[in-house]
Design an enzyme around this catalytic site. Structure first.
Site, PDB file in Angstrom:
ATOM      1  CB  ALA A  65      -0.902   0.003   1.233  1.00  0.00           C
ATOM      2  CG  HIS A  74       6.053  27.374   3.862  1.00  0.00           C
ATOM      3  ND1 HIS A  74       7.013  27.708   4.794  1.00  0.00           N
ATOM      4  CD2 HIS A  74       6.671  27.429   2.662  1.00  0.00           C
ATOM      5  CE1 HIS A  74       8.153  27.972   4.182  1.00  0.00           C
ATOM      6  NE2 HIS A  74       7.970  27.797   2.879  1.00  0.00           N
ATOM      7  CG  HIS A  78       5.093  25.013   8.025  1.00  0.00           C
ATOM      8  ND1 HIS A  78       3.814  25.299   8.435  1.00  0.00           N
ATOM      9  CD2 HIS A  78       5.664  26.220   7.740  1.00  0.00           C
ATOM     10  CE1 HIS A  78       3.628  26.611   8.419  1.00  0.00           C
ATOM     11  NE2 HIS A  78       4.745  27.194   7.992  1.00  0.00           N
ATOM     12  CG  ASP A  80       8.437  29.385   7.991  1.00  0.00           C
ATOM     13  OD1 ASP A  80       7.820  28.500   7.364  1.00  0.00           O
ATOM     14  OD2 ASP A  80       7.868  30.324   8.594  1.00  0.00           O
ATOM     15  CG  HIS A  84       9.225  31.234   3.992  1.00  0.00           C
ATOM     16  ND1 HIS A  84       8.303  31.050   2.988  1.00  0.00           N
ATOM     17  CD2 HIS A  84       8.506  31.659   5.078  1.00  0.00           C
ATOM     18  CE1 HIS A  84       7.096  31.339   3.438  1.00  0.00           C
ATOM     19  NE2 HIS A  84       7.185  31.727   4.691  1.00  0.00           N
ATOM     20  CG  HIS A 213       7.472  35.185   8.241  1.00  0.00           C
ATOM     21  ND1 HIS A 213       6.408  35.185   9.116  1.00  0.00           N
ATOM     22  CD2 HIS A 213       7.386  34.020   7.537  1.00  0.00           C
ATOM     23  CE1 HIS A 213       5.718  34.066   8.947  1.00  0.00           C
ATOM     24  NE2 HIS A 213       6.280  33.348   8.001  1.00  0.00           N
TER      25      HIS A 213
END
Length: 264
Positions: A65, A74, A78, A80, A84, A213
């Protein structure tokens, strides 16, 4: 050398005996996993996760299977990587296939903001909060992870509640720009949250916009999002393993984040 070998031997024995527990800090990755929603006039969204069966003990594969996946880098719990964000685009080691893996396994500091986040979904972690936490638990050290516990993973089975958006945008807790600057100055390897991204829901209106970020990746540091089960980790003393897939030129990756926690 002999001392290092003994440390690993002792660690192995503790893992086998249960003296060290492996805590799963990841959510389930599947078609119902909450995904970030961006204004269509601003950007394109990550497509919905798809899981397609290739075979399951049938004519297409009688003894096995397996599935194939359609998933964004993302998505779900997750990682970064620096590439990114535009501020981290020039790092040659800023991709998932070029970053130094030594940095991915490190002590983790868990700052508990669950009470504040329950009272105010727009709660922002400040430098004063972090310094008060350090006064109680000890300083955050160079090369360590810092994660913000909000228990937001309790909404992970309901995308609308997880994103918590209205006409003014998402309302989820996160850090101020000053906090990220402070932590980067202390030499952290990365920052993580239990929400859809590393920034607060209203971070687009901050200066700079989306400071987690912007500032993390500018400094070649990592981000972790949609973490789970941080309530099972101590404030200090655990080890976090947060390893992305080795995607060629990858800007991020779903991960199985694992924490090693002493028990007994």
């Amino acid at each position: 050398m002999m001392a290092s070998v003994k440390v690993l031997d002792d660690l192995a024995k503790m893992l086998i005996s249960g003296g060290i527990e492996v805590v799963d800090c990841s959510g389930v990755l599947g078609p119902d996993t909450p995904l970030l929603k961006l204004p269509p006039e601003l950007a394109k969204d990550t497509p919905k996760i798809e899981v397609h069966k290739i075979s399951e003990y049938d004519k297409d594969g009688p003894l096995w299977a397996w599935n194939w996946l359609k998933v964004g880098e993302h998505s779900g719990t997750h990682f970064d990587a620096p590439h990114h964000w535009i501020t981290g685009r020039d790092y040659q080691d800023g991709f998932t296939d070029t970053l130094p893996v030594q940095r991915l396994v490190a002590p983790v500091n868990v700052i508990d903001c669950s009470k504040e986040a329950a009272e105010n979904p727009d709660f922002l972690l400040t430098v004063d909060h972090v310094k008060a936490w350090e006064a109680e638990h000890g300083e955050i050290g160079n090369g360590e992870w810092v994660v913000m516990r909000t228990d937001w993973d309790r909404f992970a089975n309901d995308e609308a509640a997880f994103l918590n958006a209205d006409s003014t945008g998402p309302h989820t807790p996160g850090p101020t720009a000053e906090v990220i600057e402070y932590l980067v100055g202390k030499g952290i390897v990365g920052w993580g949250t239990q929400c859809i991204g590393t920034d607060a829901g209203q971070a687009g209106a901050m200066h700079p916009p989306f400071p987690a970020h912007n500032l993390l990746h500018k400094a070649n540091r990592f981000g972790l999002a949609s973490l789970a089960n941080l309530d099972r980790l101590p404030a200090k003393g655990a080890i976090l393993i947060a390893a992305p897939l080795k995607i060629e030129g990858g800007t991020g990756s779903p991960i199985r984040a694992l924490a090693l926690v002493a028990r007994g």
